[in-house]
Design an enzyme around this catalytic site. Structure first.
Site, PDB file in Angstrom:
ATOM      1  N   LYS A 162     -24.974 -69.266  -6.746  1.00  0.00           N
ATOM      2  CA  LYS A 162     -23.793 -68.831  -6.002  1.00  0.00           C
ATOM      3  C   LYS A 162     -23.343 -69.981  -5.099  1.00  0.00           C
ATOM      4  O   LYS A 162     -24.140 -70.512  -4.308  1.00  0.00           O
ATOM      5  CB  LYS A 162     -24.134 -67.594  -5.163  1.00  0.00           C
ATOM      6  CG  LYS A 162     -24.292 -66.336  -6.003  1.00  0.00           C
ATOM      7  CD  LYS A 162     -22.986 -65.965  -6.673  1.00  0.00           C
ATOM      8  CE  LYS A 162     -23.016 -64.555  -7.228  1.00  0.00           C
ATOM      9  NZ  LYS A 162     -21.771 -64.241  -7.955  1.00  0.00           N
ATOM     10  N   ASP A 191     -21.168 -70.146  -9.642  1.00  0.00           N
ATOM     11  CA  ASP A 191     -20.184 -69.062  -9.487  1.00  0.00           C
ATOM     12  C   ASP A 191     -19.691 -69.071  -8.040  1.00  0.00           C
ATOM     13  O   ASP A 191     -20.481 -68.878  -7.110  1.00  0.00           O
ATOM     14  CB  ASP A 191     -20.852 -67.719  -9.814  1.00  0.00           C
ATOM     15  CG  ASP A 191     -19.885 -66.542  -9.686  1.00  0.00           C
ATOM     16  OD1 ASP A 191     -18.692 -66.764  -9.392  1.00  0.00           O
ATOM     17  OD2 ASP A 191     -20.335 -65.394  -9.896  1.00  0.00           O
ATOM     18  N   GLU A 217     -17.774 -70.643 -12.722  1.00  0.00           N
ATOM     19  CA  GLU A 217     -17.186 -69.291 -12.716  1.00  0.00           C
ATOM     20  C   GLU A 217     -16.372 -69.056 -11.450  1.00  0.00           C
ATOM     21  O   GLU A 217     -16.869 -69.320 -10.351  1.00  0.00           O
ATOM     22  CB  GLU A 217     -18.338 -68.281 -12.821  1.00  0.00           C
ATOM     23  CG  GLU A 217     -17.920 -66.819 -12.839  1.00  0.00           C
ATOM     24  CD  GLU A 217     -19.107 -65.903 -13.193  1.00  0.00           C
ATOM     25  OE1 GLU A 217     -19.884 -66.256 -14.122  1.00  0.00           O
ATOM     26  OE2 GLU A 217     -19.274 -64.869 -12.537  1.00  0.00           O
ATOM     27  N   ASP A 242     -14.327 -64.012 -14.110  1.00  0.00           N
ATOM     28  CA  ASP A 242     -15.145 -62.821 -13.849  1.00  0.00           C
ATOM     29  C   ASP A 242     -14.248 -61.761 -13.220  1.00  0.00           C
ATOM     30  O   ASP A 242     -13.574 -61.010 -13.922  1.00  0.00           O
ATOM     31  CB  ASP A 242     -16.331 -63.194 -12.945  1.00  0.00           C
ATOM     32  CG  ASP A 242     -17.164 -61.991 -12.530  1.00  0.00           C
ATOM     33  OD1 ASP A 242     -16.930 -60.895 -13.052  1.00  0.00           O
ATOM     34  OD2 ASP A 242     -18.054 -62.130 -11.656  1.00  0.00           O
ATOM     35  N   LYS A 266     -18.969 -57.566 -18.276  1.00  0.00           N
ATOM     36  CA  LYS A 266     -19.849 -56.727 -17.455  1.00  0.00           C
ATOM     37  C   LYS A 266     -19.696 -55.281 -17.913  1.00  0.00           C
ATOM     38  O   LYS A 266     -18.618 -54.695 -17.753  1.00  0.00           O
ATOM     39  CB  LYS A 266     -19.501 -56.868 -15.976  1.00  0.00           C
ATOM     40  CG  LYS A 266     -19.764 -58.272 -15.431  1.00  0.00           C
ATOM     41  CD  LYS A 266     -19.580 -58.346 -13.932  1.00  0.00           C
ATOM     42  CE  LYS A 266     -19.963 -59.735 -13.415  1.00  0.00           C
ATOM     43  NZ  LYS A 266     -19.741 -59.887 -11.964  1.00  0.00           N
ATOM     44  N   GLN A 294     -23.280 -57.077 -12.442  1.00  0.00           N
ATOM     45  CA  GLN A 294     -22.496 -56.469 -11.360  1.00  0.00           C
ATOM     46  C   GLN A 294     -23.436 -56.056 -10.228  1.00  0.00           C
ATOM     47  O   GLN A 294     -23.196 -55.074  -9.547  1.00  0.00           O
ATOM     48  CB  GLN A 294     -21.709 -55.281 -11.918  1.00  0.00           C
ATOM     49  CG  GLN A 294     -20.531 -54.836 -11.072  1.00  0.00           C
ATOM     50  CD  GLN A 294     -19.538 -55.938 -10.843  1.00  0.00           C
ATOM     51  OE1 GLN A 294     -18.766 -56.258 -11.714  1.00  0.00           O
ATOM     52  NE2 GLN A 294     -19.550 -56.535  -9.661  1.00  0.00           N
TER      53      GLN A 294
HETATM   54  C1  MUC Z   1     -20.855 -62.183  -9.880  1.00  0.00           C
HETATM   55  O1  MUC Z   1     -20.970 -62.665 -11.000  1.00  0.00           O
HETATM   56  O2  MUC Z   1     -19.880 -62.509  -9.230  1.00  0.00           O
HETATM   57  C2  MUC Z   1     -20.944 -60.597  -7.171  1.00  0.00           C
HETATM   58  C3  MUC Z   1     -19.715 -60.068  -6.962  1.00  0.00           C
HETATM   59  C4  MUC Z   1     -19.365 -59.374  -8.134  1.00  0.00           C
HETATM   60  O3  MUC Z   1     -18.316 -58.773  -8.360  1.00  0.00           O
HETATM   61  O4  MUC Z   1     -20.359 -59.465  -9.032  1.00  0.00           O
HETATM   62  C5  MUC Z   1     -21.435 -60.183  -8.480  1.00  0.00           C
HETATM   63  C6  MUC Z   1     -21.918 -61.258  -9.355  1.00  0.00           C
HETATM   64 MG    MG Z   2     -19.079 -63.851 -10.838  1.00  0.00          MG
END
Ligand code: MUC
Ligand code: MG
Length: 369
Positions: A162, A191, A217, A242, A266, A294
Site C-alpha cells: 500500500k 496500490d 494500482e 480497482d 473483486k 475487499q
Molecule cells: C484495495 O485493493 O484497495 C482497500 C480499499 C478497498 O476498497 O479495497 C482495499 C484493498
Molecule cells: Mg486497490
C-alpha cells in the site's frame, strides 16, 4: 429451487492488526452474513463487507437494502433465474456488496442443489491459487517484518504494497526496503488507493524503476481524467483499475479511455455473475486481471478463490487471499489454510462455506449481543 427467504445478519469481528491504506482503515470486520434459503431446504451462504470509503455502503445500509429492497422481490423466484434476480436488484443503483453477497449465496444454493462445487460450475480450471499478501501502512521496518513473517509462515512470496502516503521518501523507501531485505525472489506491486497525484505517481515510479515492480494500482484518482491517462501512457507496468472500475460498464469505460490497462476483480463487489462479465470483457479486450481483496474475511476469501481458480486468466497472477490472517477470529467452522503460498478451493458442493453456529451467535449484532 425457489427462494423462500433471504437473511442478512450483521456481525463484528475485530482485527488483531488493522489494515491502513490511503483511503481508509479497517479495525473491525463489520460484515453481513447473507443466507438464501430454497424450498428444497438448501441454504446458500456468502458475506458482504461494508466498505463505506469505497462504495458508500455501511453495515446498516447493506442489511436494509437486502431486507427491504431485494428480499421481498426475490422470495418466490427460482435460484436458476440469475439474470432475472439481477434485473430485480439492478433497479436499485449502487449497493454492490449487498447485491454480490446475494448473487454468491444463490450460486451456493445452485451448487449444493446440483451436488457440484461452484468453482467447477464456473469454469473448473484449477484447484488452487497462488496467494498475494497486502501490506498495509506501517513503519517501513514493520512492513518488511510482516512480509518476512508471511513468507516464513505461509510461503507467500508476492506482496501488494500500500502506497499513497508521501511518495518521497516514505512510500519509495518502503518498497526499496522490501526489495533489499527480501531479495530478488519476491514479487512486489503497489496500490495507491488514489493517494498520489498523477505527476507524483510518475516521479515515484521513476524513482523505483530498479525495483522490478510488476503492477501499479489506482495510484491517482480516475476523475483526474487527463492526468490519469497521461500517467497510464507512461507507466512501465500494467496499471490496474480497482475502485474506479467496480462494475462492467465502468470497466469498459476505464479501459477504452486509457485510464487503466488491467482490472482488479473483486467478488465482494461483482459476485460471481458480474465477475464473469468483467473477466470476459477483459479477456476479449486483452486486459490483464488480478483477483483483488475487499479486506475479506474467510468467507469472502473463499468466494474469491472459488472464482479465481475457475478460470485461466485469473490464475496467471497471485490472488489477494490472505488478509483474513489479520482477523482475531472468523465464522468458518473449518478455517482456511494457506500452504506453500497457495490457497485451495473446496471441492464440495457449493462454495464450501460451513458456519460455526457458536461463533455466529458470539459475533452477530442483531440478537442483543
Ligand atoms: C484495495 O485493493 O484497495 C482497500 C480499499 C478497498 O476498497 O479495497 C482495499 C484493498
Ligand atoms: Mg486497490
Amino acid at each position: 429451487m425457489k427462494i423462500t427467504a433471504v437473511e442478512a445478519i450483521p456481525f463484528a469481528i475485530p482485527y488483531t492488526k488493522p489494515l491502513r491504506f490511503a483511503s481508509g482503515e479497517v479495525h473491525t470486520a463489520l460484515h453481513v452474513l447473507v443466507r438464501v434459503h430454497s424450498d428444497d431446504g438448501v441454504v446458500g451462504v456468502a458475506e458482504a463487507p461494508a466498505r463505506p470509503f469505497t462504495y458508500g455502503e455501511t453495515q446498516e445500509s447493506i442489511v436494509a437494502a437486502i431486507q427491504t429492497l431485494f428480499a421481498p422481490h426475490l422470495v418466490g423466484m427460482s435460484v436458476m433465474d440469475r439474470e432475472a434476480v439481477h434485473a430485480v436488484m439492478d433497479r436499485t443503483v449502487g449497493n454492490p456488496t449487498a447485491k454480490s453477497a446475494v448473487d454468491m449465496a444463490i450460486w451456493d444454493v445452485i451448487g449444493k442443489t446440483l451436488g457440484q462445487p461452484v468453482t467447477a460450475l464456473l469454469g473448473g480450471y484449477s484447484d488452487s491459487m497462488r496467494v498475494s499478501h497486502m501490506l498495509g501502512f506501517a513503519e517501513p521496518a514493520k512492513m518488511v517484518a510482516e512480509a518476512e513473517r508471511m513468507r516464513e509462515a505461509y510461503g507467500i512470496t508476492t506482496f501488494k504494497v500500500k502506497v499513497g502516503r508521501k511518495p518521497f521518501r516514505l512510500d519509495v523507501d518502503v518498497c526499496r526496503a522490501l526489495r533489499e531485505e527480501l531479495g530478488e525472489e519476491i514479487e512486489l506491486y503497489i496500490d495507491g488507493n488514489r493517494g498520489w497525484t498523477a505527476s507524483e505517481s510518475l516521479r515515484a515510479l521513476n524513482a523505483m524503476a530498479d525495483l522490478d515492480l510488476t503492477l501499479a494500482e489506482e495510484l491517482c484518482p480516475a476523475d483526474d481524467v487527463l492526468g490519469r491517462k497521461w500517467l497510464v501512457e507512461r507507466c512501465p507496468v500494467p496499471f490496474v483499475a480497482d475502485e474506479s472500475a467496480t462494475r462492467p460498464g465502468e470497466v469498459t469505460r476505464e479501459l477504452l479511455n486509457g485510464a487503466a490497462n488491467a482490472v482488479s476483480i473483486k467478488t465482494a463487489r461483482t459476485g460471481f455473475s458480474h465477475s464473469q462479465r468483467v473477466l470476459f470483457q477483459c479477456d476479449g479486450l486483452g486486459a490483464e486481471v488480478i483477483m483483488g481483496n475487499q479486506i475479506d474475511g474467510q468467507l469472502g476469501t473463499l468466494c474469491t478463490v472459488t472464482f479465481g481458480a475457475a478460470f485461466k486468466s485469473t490464475t496467471l497472477r497471485a490472488g489477494e487471499l490472505s488478509n483474513f490472517l489479520d482477523m482475531s477470529d472468523d465464522l468458518l467452522a473449518e478455517p482456511l489454510e494457506i500452504v506453500d503460498g497457495r490457497l485451495a478451493v473446496r471441492q464440495v458442493p457449493g462454495i464450501g462455506i460451513s458456519i460455526d453456529p457458536e461463533k455466529l451467535s458470539k459475533y452477530r449484532l442483531d440478537q442483543g449481543n
